[in-house]
Write an enzyme that holds these catalytic residues in place. Sequence first.
Site, PDB file in Angstrom:
ATOM      1  N   ASP A 121       0.825  -1.210   0.000  1.00 39.38           N
ATOM      2  CA  ASP A 121       0.000   0.000   0.000  1.00 39.38           C
ATOM      3  C   ASP A 121       0.861   1.263   0.000  1.00 39.38           C
ATOM      4  O   ASP A 121       1.978   1.271   0.516  1.00 39.38           O
ATOM      5  CB  ASP A 121      -0.921  -0.021   1.233  1.00 39.38           C
ATOM      6  CG  ASP A 121      -2.072   0.965   1.101  1.00 39.38           C
ATOM      7  OD1 ASP A 121      -2.350   1.415  -0.026  1.00 39.38           O
ATOM      8  OD2 ASP A 121      -2.679   1.283   2.138  1.00 39.38           O
ATOM      9  N   TRP A 152       2.953   7.922  -2.412  1.00 41.25           N
ATOM     10  CA  TRP A 152       4.374   8.021  -2.799  1.00 41.25           C
ATOM     11  C   TRP A 152       4.504   8.946  -4.020  1.00 41.25           C
ATOM     12  O   TRP A 152       5.360   9.817  -4.076  1.00 41.25           O
ATOM     13  CB  TRP A 152       4.917   6.622  -3.129  1.00 41.25           C
ATOM     14  CG  TRP A 152       6.352   6.609  -3.540  1.00 41.25           C
ATOM     15  CD1 TRP A 152       7.440   6.436  -2.724  1.00 41.25           C
ATOM     16  CD2 TRP A 152       6.873   6.764  -4.882  1.00 41.25           C
ATOM     17  NE1 TRP A 152       8.592   6.490  -3.465  1.00 41.25           N
ATOM     18  CE2 TRP A 152       8.274   6.689  -4.783  1.00 41.25           C
ATOM     19  CE3 TRP A 152       6.287   6.966  -6.135  1.00 41.25           C
ATOM     20  CZ2 TRP A 152       9.107   6.792  -5.907  1.00 41.25           C
ATOM     21  CZ3 TRP A 152       7.109   7.084  -7.242  1.00 41.25           C
ATOM     22  CH2 TRP A 152       8.507   6.993  -7.123  1.00 41.25           C
ATOM     23  N   HIS A 188       2.234   3.371  -9.140  1.00 42.07           N
ATOM     24  CA  HIS A 188       1.966   1.931  -9.339  1.00 42.07           C
ATOM     25  C   HIS A 188       3.107   1.265 -10.114  1.00 42.07           C
ATOM     26  O   HIS A 188       3.490   0.124  -9.835  1.00 42.07           O
ATOM     27  CB  HIS A 188       0.648   1.741 -10.087  1.00 42.07           C
ATOM     28  CG  HIS A 188      -0.553   2.149  -9.286  1.00 42.07           C
ATOM     29  ND1 HIS A 188      -0.731   1.770  -7.972  1.00 42.07           N
ATOM     30  CD2 HIS A 188      -1.626   2.915  -9.590  1.00 42.07           C
ATOM     31  CE1 HIS A 188      -1.873   2.270  -7.518  1.00 42.07           C
ATOM     32  NE2 HIS A 188      -2.425   2.982  -8.486  1.00 42.07           N
ATOM     33  N   SER A 212      -7.579  -5.300  -5.168  1.00 43.77           N
ATOM     34  CA  SER A 212      -8.719  -5.839  -4.423  1.00 43.77           C
ATOM     35  C   SER A 212      -9.998  -5.699  -5.239  1.00 43.77           C
ATOM     36  O   SER A 212     -10.061  -4.903  -6.194  1.00 43.77           O
ATOM     37  CB  SER A 212      -8.876  -5.098  -3.089  1.00 43.77           C
ATOM     38  OG  SER A 212      -9.398  -3.802  -3.305  1.00 43.77           O
ATOM     39  N   ARG A 219     -12.161   2.371  -8.382  1.00 47.56           N
ATOM     40  CA  ARG A 219     -11.306   3.529  -8.661  1.00 47.56           C
ATOM     41  C   ARG A 219     -11.576   4.068 -10.079  1.00 47.56           C
ATOM     42  O   ARG A 219     -12.140   3.356 -10.916  1.00 47.56           O
ATOM     43  CB  ARG A 219      -9.837   3.119  -8.515  1.00 47.56           C
ATOM     44  CG  ARG A 219      -9.513   2.824  -7.064  1.00 47.56           C
ATOM     45  CD  ARG A 219      -8.042   2.662  -6.864  1.00 47.56           C
ATOM     46  NE  ARG A 219      -7.763   2.375  -5.465  1.00 47.56           N
ATOM     47  CZ  ARG A 219      -6.564   2.372  -4.934  1.00 47.56           C
ATOM     48  NH1 ARG A 219      -5.509   2.639  -5.680  1.00 47.56           N
ATOM     49  NH2 ARG A 219      -6.397   2.096  -3.653  1.00 47.56           N
ATOM     50  N   LEU A 249       9.822 -21.350  -4.422  1.00 47.48           N
ATOM     51  CA  LEU A 249       8.813 -20.453  -3.829  1.00 47.48           C
ATOM     52  C   LEU A 249       7.500 -20.469  -4.610  1.00 47.48           C
ATOM     53  O   LEU A 249       7.508 -20.533  -5.843  1.00 47.48           O
ATOM     54  CB  LEU A 249       9.379 -19.019  -3.848  1.00 47.48           C
ATOM     55  CG  LEU A 249       8.451 -17.920  -3.346  1.00 47.48           C
ATOM     56  CD1 LEU A 249       8.443 -17.867  -1.827  1.00 47.48           C
ATOM     57  CD2 LEU A 249       8.870 -16.552  -3.893  1.00 47.48           C
ATOM     58  N   SER A 307      -8.219  -4.378   5.249  1.00 48.97           N
ATOM     59  CA  SER A 307      -8.823  -4.077   3.939  1.00 48.97           C
ATOM     60  C   SER A 307      -9.290  -5.327   3.175  1.00 48.97           C
ATOM     61  O   SER A 307      -8.940  -5.543   2.014  1.00 48.97           O
ATOM     62  CB  SER A 307      -7.855  -3.257   3.071  1.00 48.97           C
ATOM     63  OG  SER A 307      -7.539  -2.034   3.704  1.00 48.97           O
TER      64      SER A 307
HETATM   65  C1  IPE Z   1      -5.521  -2.561  -0.115  1.00 51.19           C
HETATM   66  O1  IPE Z   1      -5.164  -1.224  -0.265  1.00 51.19           O
HETATM   67  C2  IPE Z   1      -5.498  -3.261  -1.426  1.00 51.19           C
HETATM   68  C3  IPE Z   1      -4.194  -3.431  -2.055  1.00 51.19           C
HETATM   69  C4  IPE Z   1      -3.046  -3.067  -1.558  1.00 51.19           C
HETATM   70  C5  IPE Z   1      -4.217  -4.092  -3.328  1.00 51.19           C
HETATM   71  P1  IPE Z   1      -6.266  -0.077  -0.442  1.00 51.19           P
HETATM   72  O2  IPE Z   1      -5.520   1.192  -0.596  1.00 51.19           O
HETATM   73  O3  IPE Z   1      -7.215  -0.434  -1.505  1.00 51.19           O
HETATM   74  O4  IPE Z   1      -7.027  -0.146   0.959  1.00 51.19           O
HETATM   75  P2  IPE Z   1      -7.831   0.973   1.744  1.00 51.19           P
HETATM   76  O5  IPE Z   1      -8.845   1.529   0.794  1.00 51.19           O
HETATM   77  O6  IPE Z   1      -6.845   2.016   2.172  1.00 51.19           O
HETATM   78  O7  IPE Z   1      -8.422   0.252   2.907  1.00 51.19           O
HETATM   79  C1  IPE Z   2      -1.657   0.278  -3.336  1.00 48.62           C
HETATM   80  O1  IPE Z   2      -1.421   1.646  -3.403  1.00 48.62           O
HETATM   81  C2  IPE Z   2      -1.917  -0.338  -4.682  1.00 48.62           C
HETATM   82  C3  IPE Z   2      -3.327  -0.668  -4.926  1.00 48.62           C
HETATM   83  C4  IPE Z   2      -4.295  -0.581  -4.058  1.00 48.62           C
HETATM   84  C5  IPE Z   2      -3.671  -1.120  -6.259  1.00 48.62           C
HETATM   85  P1  IPE Z   2      -2.600   2.695  -3.395  1.00 48.62           P
HETATM   86  O2  IPE Z   2      -2.991   2.981  -4.796  1.00 48.62           O
HETATM   87  O3  IPE Z   2      -3.700   2.260  -2.507  1.00 48.62           O
HETATM   88  O4  IPE Z   2      -1.862   3.960  -2.784  1.00 48.62           O
HETATM   89  P2  IPE Z   2      -2.454   4.968  -1.723  1.00 48.62           P
HETATM   90  O5  IPE Z   2      -2.966   4.169  -0.574  1.00 48.62           O
HETATM   91  O6  IPE Z   2      -3.540   5.720  -2.414  1.00 48.62           O
HETATM   92  O7  IPE Z   2      -1.302   5.833  -1.348  1.00 48.62           O
HETATM   93 MG    MG Z   3      -4.073   2.488  -0.547  1.00 48.92          MG
END
Ligand code: IPE
Ligand code: IPE
Ligand code: MG
Length: 239
Positions: free
Chosen positions: A13, A18, A30, A58, A64, A124, A189
Amino acid sequence: MSKNPRHIAIIMDGNGRWAKKRGLSRIEGHKKGIARIEEITKAAVEQKIEVLTFYAFSLENWRRPSLEVQGLMLLLKKFLIEKRELLKEEDIRLISIGEREKLPKSVQKELNKTEELSKNNKGLILNISLSYGSRQEIIRAVRKIAEDAQRKKVKINKINERLFSKYLYTKNLPDPDLLIRTSGELRISNFLLWQLSYSELYFTPKFWPDFQKSDFLEAVDDFKKRNRRFGGLSAKKNN
Ligand code: IPE
Ligand code: IPE
Ligand code: MG
């Protein structure tokens, strides 16, 4: 004695934050995030971890903006193609959990191909959670068990934890010993709710694109110092 984790799960996450901090687009975050997977995977191989699970996308992430989702899908597809070489070199088997029928056809195709190409690898197990949600996984399992009960394939009084686990995507995997979440968020999450019952949790404020091998090793070391009791009394005399 300290025990090596067999299965480590990681919630990657913080890609978006970042990128924002640097004035970049979320997609740049990403890109950088997906590029981190290789180093951590190699570290897991070195540490003789059996299963490494990454939460990559997820079911809730489908909400999104479509441009972000499309960008992520392209990056994931590229990853699945480009890492075939690494899987071969390191004897890694790639698998995926989640509702793959929701993924674009082209991603499904490359995912199936990468799984197929690596299916006989013996090192692995690299498990990528794609279009995954834990509550949905549990409901799916309940439906399948109900169907099997109706068809008399399952006796209701034989439904127990072991049988239930066999209906989950993770049926052939040990439960995670350690869950790592980056970015400072202190939540699960909708990830592996059943499987994480007794996992050790490790949270770090680092955003995923900044997470390095040394951070991973620190988490593994921290795990080794933990005293897991599973509701019983400590088996360890000195820790
Ligand atoms: C959890 O992160 C899912 C992944 C890292 C793929 P999210 O950014 O979607 O989770 P929330 O919305 O902060 O709970
Ligand atoms: C995790 O990073 C990757 C996915 C959930 C796909 P985020 O996209 O959730 O990054 P933040 O949480 O918005 O910083
Ligand atoms: Mg996130």
